[in-house]
Design an enzyme around this catalytic site. Sequence first.
Site, short mmCIF file in Angstrom:
data_model
loop_
_atom_site.label_atom_id
_atom_site.label_comp_id
_atom_site.label_asym_id
_atom_site.label_seq_id
_atom_site.Cartn_x
_atom_site.Cartn_y
_atom_site.Cartn_z
N LYS A 284 63.38 34.39 53.13
CA LYS A 284 61.94 33.89 53.26
C LYS A 284 61.15 32.56 53.01
O LYS A 284 61.50 32.16 52.01
CB LYS A 284 61.30 35.45 52.70
CG LYS A 284 61.64 36.63 53.00
CD LYS A 284 60.46 37.60 52.25
CE LYS A 284 60.84 38.86 52.89
NZ LYS A 284 59.26 39.31 51.49
N GLU A 370 59.27 56.14 47.57
CA GLU A 370 58.28 57.17 47.46
C GLU A 370 58.47 57.94 46.52
O GLU A 370 57.78 59.11 46.07
CB GLU A 370 57.09 57.56 48.44
CG GLU A 370 56.44 55.67 48.17
CD GLU A 370 57.85 54.85 49.53
OE1 GLU A 370 57.01 54.18 49.75
OE2 GLU A 370 57.90 55.02 50.20
N ARG A 398 54.35 59.91 51.60
CA ARG A 398 55.65 60.05 52.06
C ARG A 398 55.90 59.93 50.52
O ARG A 398 57.52 60.81 50.83
CB ARG A 398 56.21 58.27 51.83
CG ARG A 398 55.65 57.33 52.99
CD ARG A 398 56.52 56.50 52.92
NE ARG A 398 56.65 56.17 54.71
CZ ARG A 398 57.86 55.24 54.63
NH1 ARG A 398 58.03 54.71 53.66
NH2 ARG A 398 58.76 55.79 55.60
#
Length: 622
Positions: A284, A370, A398
């Site tokens: 990243k 979630e 979710r």
Amino acid sequence: MSLDISQFPVLAQANTPNELRQLPQALLPQLADELREFLLKSVGMSSGHFASGLGTVELTVALHYVYNTPFDRLIWDVGHQAYPHKILTGRRDRMHTIRQKNGLHPFPWREESEYDTFSVGHSGTSISAALAMAVAAEKEQAGRKVVAVIGDGAMTGGMVFEAMNHAGDLHNDMLMVLNDNEMSISENVGALNNHLAQLMSGRLYTTIRESSKKVLKGMPVIKEMAKRTEEHLKGMVVPGTLFEELGFNYIGPIDGHDVEALVETLRNMRNLKGPQVLHIMTKKGRGYEPAEKDPIGWHAVPKFDPSQFKKPATKPGLPTFSQVFGKWLCDIAEQDEKVLGITPAMREGSGMVEFSQRFPKQYFDAAIAEQHAVTLGAGFACEGYKPVVAIYSTFLQRGYDQLIHDVALQRLPVLFAIDRGGIVGADGPTHQGAFDLSFMRCIPNMVIMAPSDENECRQMLYTGYCYDAGPSAVRYPRGSATGATQVEAMTALPIGKGVIKRLGKRIAMLNFGTTLAAALTAAESLDATVVDMRFVKPLDVDLVKEMAQTHDVLVTVEENAIMGGAGSGVLELLQKLKMPKPVLQIGLPDEFIKHGSPEEVTHDLQLDAEGMLAQINAYLAN
């Protein structure tokens, strides 16, 4: 203003994937360098997601070079990593408008480009969508290929494994690229491993592999022994056993920043049969040192000058509601060791960094899962703990079944700290917290609170902490608080009781949440009464009844969908009380709210003081 493309001579020749595929392969490393530089400068001009895209430059180039997009389907998981994809698919000259009103969407968006095959803002959806497209491709028999790119963080979501399990069973041709962007490239990535991956993806290896399976098919004992031997040997070289068990052929890991190795491996894999996994290792923030060192801090950035190698200094300002929550959680944890903080991979966004550091044994990151986060809270409540689930409004969508079945049905005292309620701005329709009041209000046993300022937020969090008759939720917006003085002492509010903030005549504005300041401003011109309702559920029956008896018109105000929201609750109550009364509902319309700054969106939807006044005057005129 867009960047001068003449500074990027190779990128200038690759405005679309068709143009890219005309370039000699030898130019691809230079193209990747220019693409990364363009991304650096364009995000610096516009703001936006940053570190993830820097890590997928070479992968994006290789995918569009090998696959015939958009005929071949390329699906991105989440989309933070898709900025290079946008640049190479005809949107280069509009990148300076990304996340801005009427500009490019922050994520892949079907309405924006034929190259965006699936609109996405929440993680874990790519494999399911890719499988469906792979099944459709087989039905068409036109030679279409399907590729899904998913990050290692998204692999923590259960939906990914549900999709992989199904894909392994159906055995359609598809490629899953696992973009593993840990903080450094692991030791087993290098020239030898790249060579191994190319061998494993080549025709000779796969032919031998498939032929041996056919030969051993009629000899179960030998077949099982051979399978175990293969897995043992392969497990010593690559971490692919899990994928193999799910029915995928695993190849990798390889260096995701070696564009030529990626091209050769993808070429080999393009015509392999059945579901395939290519595991690549990336970094990243690749190519920009501050983002490489702090990819979380550089995940998304404001406008900045890349040459300065630092983010612009932020002026000290008001705390955010997330910070208010984080401070409250630390304060309450000091008093009660049974308080447990849970987040689905949103530690920084939800303001839980200090809590995680000071109270590590009371902090639980459930990863991008979630459903699990909600039921984890339910389990803790069963054992006498005080779980606090910090979750974004759109992410709670979710975990809706778990909220109903695992928490509310059992009257478990789980406190939900719901961040990003209402308009979030630049992240657009996938992240606008438009529906939480509506979808929670219909659930029995729920207590729902909407603070108008940071002090009320703190007191409501404490109210939810003290409430033990069932679940409770405190719903607050993204961004800075209002500047209200925070009272350090914590006092539980009386459940279901609002307060009158301004007394006026004829019109009573019943406000839910941080729209209170705008409502008070509009009320000055109208000489209207303003009530801070505070509780969406249960409603203050006596206060609503009083307002209906003493005023000609009621106006409900909320930063939530009008349909089924807090205003609908007021209408239902008036119906039950047999008190017919004109009611104007001010809130979010029946549409997905587009991206733009919060101020622009609020103004366009007439949720600022000026817009409220205009809506009320128009209603009265009719």
